[in-house]
Write a protein that holds these residues in place. Structure first.
Motif, PDB file in Angstrom:
ATOM      1  N   LEU A   1       0.827  -1.213   0.000  1.00  0.00           N
ATOM      2  CA  LEU A   1       0.000   0.000   0.000  1.00  0.00           C
ATOM      3  C   LEU A   1       0.864   1.266   0.000  1.00  0.00           C
ATOM      4  O   LEU A   1       0.556   2.238  -0.712  1.00  0.00           O
ATOM      5  N   VAL A   2       1.941   1.261   0.774  1.00  0.00           N
ATOM      6  CA  VAL A   2       2.811   2.435   0.819  1.00  0.00           C
ATOM      7  C   VAL A   2       3.543   2.617  -0.497  1.00  0.00           C
ATOM      8  O   VAL A   2       3.641   3.736  -1.035  1.00  0.00           O
ATOM      9  N   ARG A   3       4.070   1.544  -1.074  1.00  0.00           N
ATOM     10  CA  ARG A   3       4.807   1.646  -2.333  1.00  0.00           C
ATOM     11  C   ARG A   3       3.895   2.060  -3.479  1.00  0.00           C
ATOM     12  O   ARG A   3       4.341   2.731  -4.425  1.00  0.00           O
TER      13      ARG A   3
ATOM     14  N   GLY B   1       3.263   6.583   4.449  1.00  0.00           N
ATOM     15  CA  GLY B   1       4.199   5.847   5.291  1.00  0.00           C
ATOM     16  C   GLY B   1       5.037   6.722   6.191  1.00  0.00           C
ATOM     17  O   GLY B   1       6.040   6.257   6.733  1.00  0.00           O
ATOM     18  N   ARG B   2       4.636   7.986   6.379  1.00  0.00           N
ATOM     19  CA  ARG B   2       5.448   8.883   7.194  1.00  0.00           C
ATOM     20  C   ARG B   2       5.278   8.578   8.687  1.00  0.00           C
ATOM     21  O   ARG B   2       6.256   8.435   9.403  1.00  0.00           O
ATOM     22  N   LEU B   3       4.024   8.499   9.145  1.00  0.00           N
ATOM     23  CA  LEU B   3       3.787   8.221  10.558  1.00  0.00           C
ATOM     24  C   LEU B   3       3.785   6.730  10.870  1.00  0.00           C
ATOM     25  O   LEU B   3       4.009   6.326  12.018  1.00  0.00           O
ATOM     26  N   MET B   4       3.494   5.907   9.874  1.00  0.00           N
ATOM     27  CA  MET B   4       3.533   4.457  10.034  1.00  0.00           C
ATOM     28  C   MET B   4       4.428   3.889   8.940  1.00  0.00           C
ATOM     29  O   MET B   4       3.966   3.525   7.867  1.00  0.00           O
ATOM     30  N   PRO B   5       5.743   3.855   9.188  1.00  0.00           N
ATOM     31  CA  PRO B   5       6.679   3.448   8.137  1.00  0.00           C
ATOM     32  C   PRO B   5       6.428   2.011   7.684  1.00  0.00           C
ATOM     33  O   PRO B   5       5.990   1.156   8.469  1.00  0.00           O
TER      34      PRO B   5
END
Length: 277
Positions: free
Chosen positions: A45-47, A53-57
């Protein structure tokens, strides 16, 4: 078939089902499936740009942070400090909790005098002890170990006291029928009756020890996984915070597994349903 053979066939105990080590290993491995699948989904999802993905890397960033901490030796320094504090606090809390739990469980007079006060102290939040322990012991190791010992003490105390109070009167009568002495009664009847609950209480106390060590290391520690959490918060590094949380989870699981392995031989006499599944 003779009557003796029939009686032997009736008295013969059913054979225990064969152990299935492969299926048990498969179940243990399946326990890691859920967190791995969730981590992979979050990474995707982040990629793909569908999640921030800043607060939840994503796991790749957290894994890189863990690797950097491990290579630099910082992770091992913090983990060793945390483990030492938990071990010291667990040893003190478990010993005192076992002694007082046995005392109040076995003696009505001690139970009437001590249990109401201990039950009231149990309701005090862990963070409320911090200022008092700092005042008493300073900001160094003694106050941290004392706070962890308090967290370990109460589940062990309750487990031991409840185990003694819940001993089945029938097994005590059986011991008296066989004319067991006082020491033999304790060793062969009472101790085996409370061991399962005591070991469960020890595992609960160990888990709370890892919870209390966070509060202990927040109050002025210069090393430890709790300090790593605070450092990540102050620097705005969520990857460091999550790395410390993962390290806590791994250490807690390994410590619980070690305690379980050490206590399992003392419960080899049990014939439980879990052993037949």
């Amino acid at each position: 078939m003779s009557s003796i053979e029939i009686a032997d066939a009736i008295d013969e105990k059913p054979a225990a089902p064969p152990a299935r080590p492969a299926s048990r290993v498969g179940l243990r491995l399946a326990g890691f499936l859920l967190p791995v699948v969730l981590a992979i989904i979050w990474e995707i999802l982040v990629r793909a740009g569908l999640a921030n993905g800043r607060l939840m890397p994503p796991p790749s960033v957290v894994g890189r942070t863990l690797w950097q901490l491990a290579v630099s030796g910082e992770l091992w320094t913090h983990a060793a400090a945390t483990l030492w504090r938990v071990a010291a606090g667990f040893g003190i809390g478990a010993a005192v909790g076992t002694a007082l739990g046995a005392l109040t469980g076995a003696l009505p007079l001690a139970r009437g005098l001590l249990d109401p006060t201990l039950q009231a102290l149990r309701a005090i939040p862990s963070i409320a002890w911090v200022p008092l322990f700092i005042l008493w012991f300073g900001i160094f190791e003694a106050s941290k170990v004392a706070l962890i010992a308090v967290g370990v003490f109460f589940p062990v105390y309750l487990g031991v006291a409840a185990a003694i109070l819940s001993i089945d009167r029938k097994i005590v009568e059986v011991g008296r029928v066989f004319r067991l002495g006082r020491l033999a009664m304790v060793r062969r009847v009472l101790l085996p009756a409370i061991l399962p609950d005591w070991f469960t209480a020890l595992r609960g106390g160990l888990g709370l020890g890892f919870m209390f060590v966070v509060a202990a290391e927040i109050m002025g520690a210069s090393e430890g996984l709790g300090y790593l959490l605070v450092d990540g918060q102050q620097l705005g590094r969520p990857d460091t915070i999550i790395a410390a949380i993962i390290a806590f989870a791994v250490l807690g699981k390994l410590a619980d597994g070690l305690l379980l392995a050490l206590t399992r031989p003392f419960l080899a006499w049990q014939d439980t349903a879990r052993d037949r599944l």
